[in-house]
Design a protein around this motif. Structure first.
Motif: not given
Length: 208
Positions: A53, A56, A78, A102, A109
């Motif tokens: 990412f 991302i 994620f 994120i 996450v």
């Protein structure tokens, strides 16, 4: 307030530096840290979109949202590995910045040390047995299949070399046993494949 935020950032970066190779750190969208078991609790399954990412982007989010639609009720996150398959490990400060980005989008996450799917699933299966969905592009599936076939070829060559050295003849072994049998960690775990423009599944994927 600024001093508190700086201290919090230092704490989280230090935490990421000290992460043990066997542990997962779970960050909620509010940047709270929870146990992996709490992330999974009372859910029929989990969805893990794995990647570096950096950054991302829309395709990552599209895969996540599509998976959540296909598997309603599953908890989703994620997943960033500090270690990488064929790149240098990610600096903990950089990991922190990616986690912040994120979570600011409203997603959980998970950060782990291990780079490979098998290792991460092995850790998960010690704690949780229900379904795991892994949304990935065709390119990732190709890399996974290539790695597994290479490992199998090297393993069988080593066994044949040993057999030859000790005069046992050529051992009779099945070639490329289904990976569900070789890796029990894949029970109730599967890739959710997403087409990538210009990429086809390669020859090695037929074994899986």
């Amino acid at each position: 307030v600024k001093r508190i935020l700086i201290e919090e950032q230092k704490y989280l970066i230090n935490l990421l530096q000290l992460i043990d190779k066997e542990n997962f750190i779970v960050f909620t969208p509010e940047m709270n840290i929870i146990r992996f078991e709490d992330f999974c609790r009372d859910k029929p399954g989990i969805i893990l979109v794995k990647g570096s990412f950096n950054p991302i982007h829309e395709q990552h989010v599209t895969m996540m949202e599509a998976a959540k639609t296909l598997y309603p009720g599953y908890n989703a996150a994620f997943h960033i590995s500090i270690g990488n398959r064929d790149k240098l490990s990610i600096d903990p400060t950089e990991v922190y910045m990616r986690v912040k980005k994120i979570t600011s989008l409203g997603y959980t996450v998970i950060v782990s040390r291990q780079a490979m799917f098998n290792n991460n699933l092995g850790w998960i299966r010690q704690r949780w047995k229900l379904p795991v969905i892994l949304p990935v592009g065709y390119d990732t599936i190709n890399r996974y299949a290539d790695d597994e076939v290479k490992f199998e070829e090297e393993l069988q060559q080593s066994l044949m070399d040993v057999a030859k050295e000790f005069g046992y003849g050529t051992p009779k072994m099945p070639m490329f046993t289904p990976f569900e049998l070789r890796y029990g960690v894949w029970n109730d775990a599967k890739f959710l494949a997403f087409d990538r423009k210009g990429i086809e599944l390669n020859e090695n994927t037929k074994y899986f």
